[in-house]
Design an enzyme around this catalytic site. Structure first.
Site, PDB file in Angstrom:
ATOM      1  N   ASP A  46       0.769  -1.323   0.057  1.00  0.00           N
ATOM      2  CA  ASP A  46      -0.262   0.114  -0.172  1.00  0.00           C
ATOM      3  C   ASP A  46       1.038   1.240   0.124  1.00  0.00           C
ATOM      4  O   ASP A  46       2.268   1.042   0.406  1.00  0.00           O
ATOM      5  CB  ASP A  46      -1.197   0.330   1.164  1.00  0.00           C
ATOM      6  CG  ASP A  46      -2.273   0.042   0.889  1.00  0.00           C
ATOM      7  OD1 ASP A  46      -2.449   2.013   0.671  1.00  0.00           O
ATOM      8  OD2 ASP A  46      -3.617   0.426   1.386  1.00  0.00           O
ATOM      9  N   ASP A  64       3.083   2.859  -4.766  1.00  0.00           N
ATOM     10  CA  ASP A  64       1.972   3.659  -5.225  1.00  0.00           C
ATOM     11  C   ASP A  64       1.991   2.955  -6.729  1.00  0.00           C
ATOM     12  O   ASP A  64       2.760   3.211  -8.080  1.00  0.00           O
ATOM     13  CB  ASP A  64       3.090   5.168  -5.399  1.00  0.00           C
ATOM     14  CG  ASP A  64       2.520   6.036  -5.783  1.00  0.00           C
ATOM     15  OD1 ASP A  64       0.954   5.885  -6.730  1.00  0.00           O
ATOM     16  OD2 ASP A  64       2.240   6.857  -5.725  1.00  0.00           O
ATOM     17  N   TYR A 153     -14.627   7.408 -10.555  1.00  0.00           N
ATOM     18  CA  TYR A 153     -15.034   5.801  -9.519  1.00  0.00           C
ATOM     19  C   TYR A 153     -15.530   4.978 -10.166  1.00  0.00           C
ATOM     20  O   TYR A 153     -14.493   3.440 -11.093  1.00  0.00           O
ATOM     21  CB  TYR A 153     -15.174   6.100  -8.452  1.00  0.00           C
ATOM     22  CG  TYR A 153     -15.427   4.836  -7.517  1.00  0.00           C
ATOM     23  CD1 TYR A 153     -14.251   3.937  -7.709  1.00  0.00           C
ATOM     24  CD2 TYR A 153     -16.833   3.732  -7.556  1.00  0.00           C
ATOM     25  CE1 TYR A 153     -13.706   2.210  -6.534  1.00  0.00           C
ATOM     26  CE2 TYR A 153     -16.596   2.567  -6.798  1.00  0.00           C
ATOM     27  CZ  TYR A 153     -15.092   2.393  -6.271  1.00  0.00           C
ATOM     28  OH  TYR A 153     -15.547   0.622  -6.030  1.00  0.00           O
ATOM     29  N   LYS A 157     -13.086   2.228 -12.560  1.00  0.00           N
ATOM     30  CA  LYS A 157     -13.301   0.391 -12.876  1.00  0.00           C
ATOM     31  C   LYS A 157     -14.288   0.239 -14.637  1.00  0.00           C
ATOM     32  O   LYS A 157     -13.837  -1.050 -14.607  1.00  0.00           O
ATOM     33  CB  LYS A 157     -14.639   0.874 -12.083  1.00  0.00           C
ATOM     34  CG  LYS A 157     -14.176   0.953 -10.621  1.00  0.00           C
ATOM     35  CD  LYS A 157     -12.809  -0.335 -10.357  1.00  0.00           C
ATOM     36  CE  LYS A 157     -12.674   0.480  -8.446  1.00  0.00           C
ATOM     37  NZ  LYS A 157     -11.110  -1.074  -7.765  1.00  0.00           N
TER      38      LYS A 157
END
Ligand code: VAH
Length: 329
Positions: A46, A64, A153, A157
């Protein structure tokens, strides 16, 4: 911060080397434990690995995903068999910084797929979402209803689903994913539009009530985390030849916000839940499915939800009560 849901499923194919991106998020922290419990060799990554106990004693790497060189370097070092790619910015936070959301969700997914191709990853599991859908949906939304998301978002996706399918077709990568409903667990969510559901429980336990940012008749598909984790493991282990597609709707229950409030009042007596719709988040909720059709997942890999709203409430409430008590210390 974390909740253990125990081993997932009856499957025994131990020894897989598994890398999880976005492992510090709501799904990741529980998924790490589920994968470890079933015998996988688990590596977490993470942006900022957690310190102390929160890291579960697992090997963590700073990653990252917007930096292709970092993604390549980690994949070259670890050579994972399977990658669970969870790193993403969710819908509500995403609308505050759409360009960053594009970089993390869109570029990040491309970098993960490209590193998977270059460094011999056998399988990539992708967490998609009901946010890939947009306004004008039928009452029950199947896998192949047109994808017309309104959030960055959702847009990223959809693109992630399509990119993965491209890598599957073009490079033979075993790419699979589920479209998650809003998830509830004893790890608090981070910046989603479905957050009103877990927060009704958590804030009622912590402060005695909650002002929800939606109308009481708002209705989206929801799921308890143990079912979500089991889906991620079972889909990963399903025989490829049985899978007719890469990405699957999965469903559990679809209560209205009022029905969740009534349920919270049952398990947290005296809870005061009120509704004050926030126009931006309400518009997002209104654009999402009210209920998902998961026939394909049931047919291809025997998906079945095990938890409904009432059973989830009974199991989740003591866990969230412990979390709320720790937050008050
Ligand atoms: C969000 N929890 O609210 C996410 C999600 C159900 C939608 O994927 O953004």
């Amino acid at each position: 911060m974390t909740a253990s849901h125990g081993p997932v499923g009856p499957h025994t194919t131990p020894g897989r080397k598994v890398l999880v991106t976005g492992a510090g998020g709501q799904v990741g922290l529980d998924l790490l434990q589920a994968l470890r419990a079933r015998g996988d060799q688990v590596f977490a990554s993470d942006l900022a690995p957690p310190s102390g106990d929160a890291g579960l004693g697992l090997p963590w790497s700073s990653l990252d995903v917007t930096r292709a060189t970092q993604v390549d370097a980690l994949f070259a070092e670890l050579r994972p068999d399977v990658v669970y790619h969870l790193a993403a910015i969710l819908s509500a936070t995403g609308e505050r910084d759409p360009l960053r959301t594009y970089a993390v969700n869109q570029d990040g997914t491309l970098h993960v797929l490209e590193a998977a191709r270059k460094f011999g990853v056998r399988q990539v599991i992708f967490t998609s979402t009901i946010a890939v859908f947009g306004p004008g949906l039928p009452p029950l939304v199947g896998d192949d209803v047109p994808l017309r998301p309104t959030t960055m978002y959702g847009v990223t996706k959809v693109a992630g689903e399509l990119l993965g399918e491209y890598y599957s077709r073009r490079h033979g990568l075993d790419f699979r994913g589920v479209r998650f409903p809003g998830l509830l667990s004893a790890v608090l969510p981070g910046g989603g539009t479905s957050d009103y559901a877990p927060l009704m429980y958590y804030e009622s336990l912590r402060t005695g009530g909650y002002e929800a940012f939606c109308r009481p008749d708002s209705q989206i598909p929801l799921m308890y985390m143990p079912d979500a984790l089991r889906a991620l493991v079972e889909l990963s282990l399903a025989p490829r030849e049985r899978l007719g597609r890469c990405i699957y709707n999965i469903a559990a229950f679809s209560p209205t916000a009022q029905e969740i409030a009534d349920e919270v009042a049952r398990v947290v007596p005296g809870a005061r839940i009120t509704f004050k719709p926030d126009p931006a988040r309400q518009a997002i909720l209104d654009s999402w499915p009210r209920a998902l059709d998961d026939t394909c997942a049931r047919r291809d890999w025997d998906w079945r939800p095990a938890w409904d709203l009432a059973r989830m409430s009974d199991d989740l409430t003591p866990k969230l009560a412990a979390l709320a008590a720790r937050a008050g210390e």
